[in-house]
Design an enzyme around this catalytic site. Structure first.
Site, PDB file in Angstrom:
ATOM      1  N   SER A   1      -5.427 -22.982 -80.105  1.00  0.00           N
ATOM      2  CA  SER A   1      -6.250 -22.931 -78.969  1.00  0.00           C
ATOM      3  C   SER A   1      -6.691 -24.375 -79.085  1.00  0.00           C
ATOM      4  O   SER A   1      -6.363 -25.125 -79.994  1.00  0.00           O
ATOM      5  CB  SER A   1      -8.052 -22.099 -79.933  1.00  0.00           C
ATOM      6  OG  SER A   1      -8.478 -22.502 -78.910  1.00  0.00           O
TER       7      SER A   1
ATOM      8  N   ASP B   1     -11.110 -20.128 -73.050  1.00  0.00           N
ATOM      9  CA  ASP B   1     -12.306 -18.945 -74.023  1.00  0.00           C
ATOM     10  C   ASP B   1     -12.903 -20.763 -73.692  1.00  0.00           C
ATOM     11  O   ASP B   1     -13.043 -21.767 -73.119  1.00  0.00           O
ATOM     12  CB  ASP B   1     -11.676 -19.712 -75.962  1.00  0.00           C
ATOM     13  CG  ASP B   1     -13.288 -19.282 -76.286  1.00  0.00           C
ATOM     14  OD1 ASP B   1     -14.327 -18.559 -75.847  1.00  0.00           O
ATOM     15  OD2 ASP B   1     -12.884 -19.298 -77.010  1.00  0.00           O
TER      16      ASP B   1
ATOM     17  N   LYS C   1     -12.869 -10.782 -85.292  1.00  0.00           N
ATOM     18  CA  LYS C   1     -13.034 -12.324 -86.515  1.00  0.00           C
ATOM     19  C   LYS C   1     -13.514 -11.202 -87.547  1.00  0.00           C
ATOM     20  O   LYS C   1     -15.266 -10.453 -87.524  1.00  0.00           O
ATOM     21  CB  LYS C   1     -13.882 -13.544 -85.436  1.00  0.00           C
ATOM     22  CG  LYS C   1     -12.579 -13.777 -84.500  1.00  0.00           C
ATOM     23  CD  LYS C   1     -14.014 -15.323 -84.074  1.00  0.00           C
ATOM     24  CE  LYS C   1     -13.217 -15.864 -82.975  1.00  0.00           C
ATOM     25  NZ  LYS C   1     -14.329 -17.072 -82.521  1.00  0.00           N
TER      26      LYS C   1
ATOM     27  N   GLU D   1     -12.124 -14.579 -72.059  1.00  0.00           N
ATOM     28  CA  GLU D   1     -12.704 -15.092 -73.482  1.00  0.00           C
ATOM     29  C   GLU D   1     -14.405 -15.273 -73.444  1.00  0.00           C
ATOM     30  O   GLU D   1     -14.298 -16.460 -72.932  1.00  0.00           O
ATOM     31  CB  GLU D   1     -11.919 -15.488 -74.929  1.00  0.00           C
ATOM     32  CG  GLU D   1     -12.614 -15.194 -75.638  1.00  0.00           C
ATOM     33  CD  GLU D   1     -11.870 -16.179 -76.757  1.00  0.00           C
ATOM     34  OE1 GLU D   1     -10.676 -16.613 -76.679  1.00  0.00           O
ATOM     35  OE2 GLU D   1     -12.444 -16.185 -78.389  1.00  0.00           O
TER      36      GLU D   1
ATOM     37  N   ASN E   1     -16.488 -19.718 -74.383  1.00  0.00           N
ATOM     38  CA  ASN E   1     -17.986 -19.260 -75.840  1.00  0.00           C
ATOM     39  C   ASN E   1     -19.191 -19.415 -75.038  1.00  0.00           C
ATOM     40  O   ASN E   1     -19.895 -21.048 -74.893  1.00  0.00           O
ATOM     41  CB  ASN E   1     -18.068 -20.474 -76.392  1.00  0.00           C
ATOM     42  CG  ASN E   1     -16.577 -20.678 -77.653  1.00  0.00           C
ATOM     43  OD1 ASN E   1     -15.715 -21.507 -77.539  1.00  0.00           O
ATOM     44  ND2 ASN E   1     -16.548 -19.798 -78.411  1.00  0.00           N
TER      45      ASN E   1
ATOM     46  N   ASP F   1     -15.542 -12.029 -77.653  1.00  0.00           N
ATOM     47  CA  ASP F   1     -15.559 -12.262 -79.057  1.00  0.00           C
ATOM     48  C   ASP F   1     -16.675 -12.371 -79.642  1.00  0.00           C
ATOM     49  O   ASP F   1     -17.457 -11.347 -80.092  1.00  0.00           O
ATOM     50  CB  ASP F   1     -15.419 -14.084 -78.563  1.00  0.00           C
ATOM     51  CG  ASP F   1     -15.194 -14.659 -80.222  1.00  0.00           C
ATOM     52  OD1 ASP F   1     -15.282 -14.208 -81.147  1.00  0.00           O
ATOM     53  OD2 ASP F   1     -14.512 -15.557 -79.989  1.00  0.00           O
TER      54      ASP F   1
ATOM     55  N   LYS G   1      -3.796 -21.425 -75.980  1.00  0.00           N
ATOM     56  CA  LYS G   1      -5.539 -20.817 -75.130  1.00  0.00           C
ATOM     57  C   LYS G   1      -6.641 -22.680 -74.485  1.00  0.00           C
ATOM     58  O   LYS G   1      -6.429 -22.686 -76.275  1.00  0.00           O
ATOM     59  CB  LYS G   1      -6.550 -19.721 -76.602  1.00  0.00           C
ATOM     60  CG  LYS G   1      -7.865 -20.117 -76.435  1.00  0.00           C
ATOM     61  CD  LYS G   1      -8.888 -19.143 -77.644  1.00  0.00           C
ATOM     62  CE  LYS G   1      -9.734 -19.812 -78.132  1.00  0.00           C
ATOM     63  NZ  LYS G   1      -9.958 -18.430 -78.771  1.00  0.00           N
ATOM     64  N   LEU G   2      -6.349 -22.352 -73.650  1.00  0.00           N
ATOM     65  CA  LEU G   2      -7.551 -23.685 -73.220  1.00  0.00           C
ATOM     66  C   LEU G   2      -9.211 -23.281 -73.874  1.00  0.00           C
ATOM     67  O   LEU G   2      -9.890 -21.474 -73.031  1.00  0.00           O
ATOM     68  CB  LEU G   2      -7.456 -24.015 -71.924  1.00  0.00           C
ATOM     69  CG  LEU G   2      -5.521 -23.944 -71.693  1.00  0.00           C
ATOM     70  CD1 LEU G   2      -5.796 -24.629 -70.127  1.00  0.00           C
ATOM     71  CD2 LEU G   2      -5.317 -25.122 -72.672  1.00  0.00           C
ATOM     72  N   LYS G   3      -9.564 -24.196 -73.878  1.00  0.00           N
ATOM     73  CA  LYS G   3     -11.209 -24.217 -74.119  1.00  0.00           C
ATOM     74  C   LYS G   3     -11.767 -24.553 -73.307  1.00  0.00           C
ATOM     75  O   LYS G   3     -11.681 -25.532 -72.032  1.00  0.00           O
ATOM     76  CB  LYS G   3     -11.877 -25.167 -75.055  1.00  0.00           C
ATOM     77  CG  LYS G   3     -12.051 -23.804 -76.677  1.00  0.00           C
ATOM     78  CD  LYS G   3     -12.205 -23.191 -77.012  1.00  0.00           C
ATOM     79  CE  LYS G   3     -12.509 -22.243 -78.302  1.00  0.00           C
ATOM     80  NZ  LYS G   3     -13.075 -21.718 -78.700  1.00  0.00           N
TER      81      LYS G   3
ATOM     82  N   GLY H   1      -9.232 -16.803 -84.785  1.00  0.00           N
ATOM     83  CA  GLY H   1      -9.546 -17.705 -85.738  1.00  0.00           C
ATOM     84  C   GLY H   1     -10.660 -18.880 -85.764  1.00  0.00           C
ATOM     85  O   GLY H   1     -11.964 -19.030 -85.046  1.00  0.00           O
TER      86      GLY H   1
END
Ligand code: NPQ
Ligand code: MG
Length: 367
Positions: free
Chosen positions: A134, A187, A261, A212, A189, A237, A160-162, A289
Site C-alpha cells: 500500500s 483506496d 482485517k 476500496e 479511505n 474495508d 495499491k495507491l492511496k 493491513g
C-alpha cells in the site's frame, strides 16, 4: 485457560517513512500490545487502533481503558478459551479492535499450550502467500512513479495507491501508463461522497482490480449506487464490521470484493467467518493491513493462507514499515512471504527490542 497475568504495553515505533492517506499523515505507530500469561505460556496480541480515531472510531488509549476496565476482570473471573471469548464479551458493544487484541493473545497462548501453529489450526496448506503493498499519497507524480518502481523491483505482485479528491485520476493514469501489466488498485479511505460518483467513474479506464472504501463507512446507499455504475469492482474495508454485515453488503450489491482485517471485525475467528461467508457467495477476499508489527503480520500471513484469499494482501515485508521490528524479519521473495511455522502465531518476539520501544506498561494480576 487460567490467566494469571495480563500486561498492556504501549510502544512508540518510528515508521521508515511517513505514510499519507486521505485522513492524515502517520510518522510513527502507537502500538498497544496485550501479553497474557496462562499456565506458563505467554501469548501476544496486537491492537490495530491508531492513537487518534481517524480510520475508525477506536483509538489506543480508549482500547487500553476498555481492556483494563471491562475485559480483564472477566478473564480473571471465568476461565475462557479463545473460541468462547467473543460470545462472552458480546454484551459489551463495539470496541472490536480492543476485543480482537485480547482474543489474539488468548489464541497465541492457547495454541502454544497445544503445540500447534495458527496455520495448522486453520488447516492452511499453503506455505507462502503472494503479497501486495500500500503506497501513500506522494509529494508529486514523479515521486510516486519512483516509489512504485522501487516496490515492483522488490517483487510485489500488486500495488495499491492511496487516493483523495485532489490526488486520484492523474496519479492513477501515470502509474498505469508506466506499468501496463501491474495489478493495481486504489483506496480512498472514505474521502468521497455520492455527488463525486461521476468523477470516480473516470477511474474505470485504468483496469483496476478494485476501488476500496470510496465513501463513508455508513453510506451504504452511496456504495450501491456507485457499484451499479462503475465497471471497477467496489471493495469495502471500513464498512465491514462482521460476517453478517459482510453478507448483507454483498447481497445488497454494495461490495463485490471484501478486505478482511481481523482487528476491524473483533478478531481472527470472526475474520475466518467472513472468509467462509464470502467463499460461499463466490466473493474474492484479501487480507488488509494496519501497519502491524511482526506479531500481527505473522497472524495475517496464516489467515491469508486460507483458500478464499484469492487476491494479494496488504501484508508486505517488514522493511516496508520498520527499520527494526520487534520480531523476526518477514521478507518478500518472488512476490511472496513464507508463513511462520512456529507454535502459536509463530512471531519470535525480541524482548530487548520491544522494551526499547516501550513507553509505558500496566500489569494486571489475578486477584
Ligand atoms: C487501509 N491500511 O487499508 C489501511 C489504512 C491505514 C496499509 O493502507 C496507523 C495505523 C496508520 C493504521 C494508516 C493500509 C494507518 C493505519 C493507514 C491504517 O485503509
Ligand atoms: Mg483500506
Amino acid at each position: 485457560m487460567k490467566i494469571s497475568e495480563v500486561t498492556l504495553r504501549r510502544l512508540s515505533m518510528p515508521l521508515v517513512k511517513p505514510f499519507r492517506t486521505s485522513f492524515g499523515t502517520q510518522t510513527q505507530r502507537d502500538v498497544l500490545l496485550v501479553e497474557v500469561l496462562a499456565d506458563g505460556n505467554i501469548g501476544y496480541g496486537e491492537c490495530v487502533a491508531m492513537s487518534v480515531p481517524l480510520y475508525s472510531e477506536e483509538y489506543v488509549i480508549g482500547a487500553q481503558d476498555f481492556i483494563s476496565r471491562f475485559i480483564v476482570p472477566r478473564l480473571f473471573q471465568k476461565e475462557l478459551e479463545p473460541t468462547e471469548f467473543a460470545e462472552e464479551m458480546a454484551d459489551l458493544l463495539g470496541n472490536r479492535m480492543a476485543k480482537a487484541s485480547v482474543e489474539m493473545a488468548l489464541m497465541d497462548s492457547w495454541l502454544k499450550a497445544k503445540g500447534i501453529s495458527f496455520a495448522d489450526y486453520l488447516r492452511v496448506d499453503r506455505d507462502r502467500v503472494p503479497v501486495g503493498v500500500s503506497i501513500g499519497i506522494a509529494e508529486s507524480i514523479d515521486a510516486l512513479v519512483a516509489e512504485v518502481n522501487d516496490y515492483v523491483e522488490q517483487g510485489y505482485t500488486r500495488v495499491k495507491l492511496k487516493i483523495e479528491p485532489e490526488f486520484d485520476i492523474a496519479p492513477t493514469k501515470a502509474i498505469r501508463n508506466e506499468f501496463p501489466d501491474l495489478q493495481l488498485q486504489v483506496d480512498a479511505n472514505q474521502a468521497y461522497r455520492a455527488p463525486d460518483i461521476d468523477h470516480l467513474l473516470r477511474l474505470d479506464e485504468f483496469e483496476l482490480l478494485l476501488i476500496e472504501q470510496p465513501m463513508s463507512e455508513s453510506d451504504i446507499a452511496g456504495h450501491i449506487k456507485l457499484a451499479k455504475l462503475m465497471q471497477t469492482p467496489v471493495c469495502l474495508d471500513e464498512s465491514i464490521t462482521s460476517a453478517s454485515v459482510a453478507k448483507d453488503l454483498i447481497e445488497l450489491g454494495a461490495t463485490s470484493v471484501v478486505n478482511i482485517k481481523p482487528g476491524r471485525v473483533g478478531g481472527y475467528l470472526e475474520a475466518v467467518r467472513i472468509h467462509d461467508v464470502c467463499q460461499k457467495l463466490s466473493v474474492p477476499v484479501w487480507c488488509g493491513g494496519m501497519l502491524e508489527t511482526g506479531i500481527g503480520r505473522a497472524a495475517n500471513l496464516a489467515l491469508a493462507g486460507l483458500p478464499g484469499f484469492s487476491l494479494p494482501g496488504d501484508i508486505s515485508g517488514t522493511n516496508r514499515y520498520w527499520n527494526r521490528d520487534i520480531t523476526q524479519e518477514f521478507v518478500v521473495v518472488d512476490g511472496e512471504i513464507e508463513l511462520p511455522t512456529g507454535i502459536g502465531f509463530g512471531a519470535e518476539v525480541d524482548t530487548e527490542m520491544l522494551l526499547s520501544y516501550q513507553t509505558e506498561y500496566l500489569t494486571l494480576t489475578r486477584p
